[in-house]
Design a protein around this motif. Structure first.
Motif, short mmCIF file in Angstrom:
data_model
loop_
_atom_site.label_atom_id
_atom_site.label_comp_id
_atom_site.label_asym_id
_atom_site.label_seq_id
_atom_site.Cartn_x
_atom_site.Cartn_y
_atom_site.Cartn_z
N ARG A 108 88.91 -56.79 -80.10
CA ARG A 108 90.17 -57.07 -80.80
C ARG A 108 90.01 -58.19 -81.78
NH1 ARG A 108 95.09 -55.25 -79.98
NH2 ARG A 108 94.59 -54.44 -77.55
N GLN A 109 89.66 -59.43 -81.45
CA GLN A 109 89.54 -60.61 -82.20
C GLN A 109 88.21 -60.22 -83.25
OE1 GLN A 109 88.66 -62.70 -78.62
NE2 GLN A 109 90.33 -64.26 -79.31
N ARG A 132 89.95 -58.38 -85.97
CA ARG A 132 91.00 -58.87 -86.53
C ARG A 132 90.45 -59.87 -87.66
NH1 ARG A 132 94.35 -61.71 -82.54
NH2 ARG A 132 95.20 -59.55 -81.89
N GLU A 133 89.45 -60.49 -87.22
CA GLU A 133 89.01 -61.69 -88.23
C GLU A 133 88.88 -61.34 -89.57
OE1 GLU A 133 85.10 -63.59 -87.02
OE2 GLU A 133 86.14 -65.45 -86.87
N GLN A 161 91.86 -60.99 -91.28
CA GLN A 161 92.77 -62.23 -91.62
C GLN A 161 91.84 -63.01 -92.61
OE1 GLN A 161 92.63 -63.64 -87.50
NE2 GLN A 161 94.81 -63.26 -87.31
N TYR A 208 95.50 -58.55 -92.91
CA TYR A 208 95.87 -58.11 -91.50
C TYR A 208 97.61 -57.87 -91.74
CZ TYR A 208 96.94 -58.44 -86.62
OH TYR A 208 97.45 -58.43 -85.38
N ASP A 240 98.42 -54.91 -85.38
CA ASP A 240 97.25 -54.33 -84.40
C ASP A 240 96.98 -52.86 -84.67
OD1 ASP A 240 96.60 -56.98 -83.62
OD2 ASP A 240 96.74 -56.66 -81.41
N GLN A 255 96.17 -51.44 -87.15
CA GLN A 255 95.05 -51.51 -87.97
C GLN A 255 93.79 -51.41 -87.08
OE1 GLN A 255 96.13 -54.74 -90.72
NE2 GLN A 255 94.98 -53.86 -92.09
N LEU A 256 93.89 -52.30 -86.06
CA LEU A 256 92.62 -52.57 -85.37
C LEU A 256 92.53 -51.12 -84.43
CD1 LEU A 256 93.41 -56.05 -84.03
CD2 LEU A 256 92.18 -55.36 -86.20
#
Ligand code: SF4
Length: 240
Positions: free
Chosen positions: A17-18, A21-22, A25, A30, A33, A35-36
């Motif tokens: 997830r991180q 997301r990075e 961002q 972003y 979530d 999108q993830l």
């Protein structure tokens, strides 16, 4: 970009997830979530994978996370550096099928860097063959594979195994080892390994145009029928 070895290119301390997301961002894209979730589903992983760490995934799953990370910002161009070389054959095929599907769905351009000639033929529209950092032959994939003209391209293609014991292919073998790319020699970079070398090859070799963007930096290209007919058709007084 998708890197060669997902064990080296995924941060072992970040969850998937991180990891996904990075880049969103960083690019100010972003929006939640959802999108993830879409990013992992796109590469045939499940949402439950989002909360795992890289060491909790198999090699093929890790590389799919690498692909998801490259695609999550919806780029137009993706650079793939030997993306399947760390995978065994069955996982390799899954990743290649996935890349092809994503290319179609998102109308992506790939720069696919590889030694895997069979995959290049399957995936690429155009190919550039490089030796010691120089492009020695380029063109549409079908033209280069069906009609290789540079000695290095011929040697590479003659080394592809044929999965039929009854079929024998004549190999073109190069002499010696690949020299260091740090010492640039004038002329053809293959001159010390090529069985067709002449004195002419020790001076800069031009790029011969065989048509349709098929270009070859080898003196033997002058004997190619496409080059000969182009030269014949060139009006007197103009250079070919
Ligand atoms: S230019 Fe000369 S040395 Fe280079 S590949 Fe062609 S024949 Fe061989």
């Amino acid at each position: 970009m998708v890197f060669q070895d997902p064990n080296e290119s995924l941060n072992p301390r970040l969850s998937i997830r991180q990891t996904l997301r990075e880049p969103l961002q960083l690019h100010g894209l972003y929006a939640g979530d959802q999108q993830l979730s879409e990013a992992v589903l796109r590469v045939n992983l499940d949402e439950e994978h989002l909360d795992r760490l890289p060491h909790q995934l198999s090699g093929g799953q890790k590389q799919r996370v690498g692909v998801a990370r490259a695609m999550v910002t919806q780029p137009r161009l993706v650079i793939l550096d030997e993306p399947t070389s760390s995978l065994d054959m069955s996982l390799r095929i899954h990743v290649i099928v996935l890349l092809k599907k994503l290319q179609r769905e998102f109308n992506l351009s790939y720069v696919f860097i590889s030694h895997d000639l069979s995959t290049i033929r399957h995936l690429c529209d155009r190919v550039l063959v490089m030796y010691l950092g120089r492009i020695v032959e380029q063109g549409r994939t079908a033209d280069v594979y069906d009609d290789p003209t540079h000695v290095y391209t011929k040697a590479l293609l003659s080394a592809i195994p044929i999965p039929d014991p009854a079929v024998k292919r004549s190999r073109i073998l190069l002499k010696g080892e690949t020299p260091t790319a740090r010492v640039l020699v004038p002329g053809c970079p293959l001159q010390d390994r090529c069985g067709f070398v002449t004195e002419e090859c020790r001076s800069p070799v031009p790029d011969y145009d065989l048509g349709n963007g098929h270009r070859v930096a080898c003196r033997l290209a002058r004997d190619h029928p496409a080059y000969r007919s182009a030269v014949t058709l060139t009006p007197a007084g103009s250079s070919s």
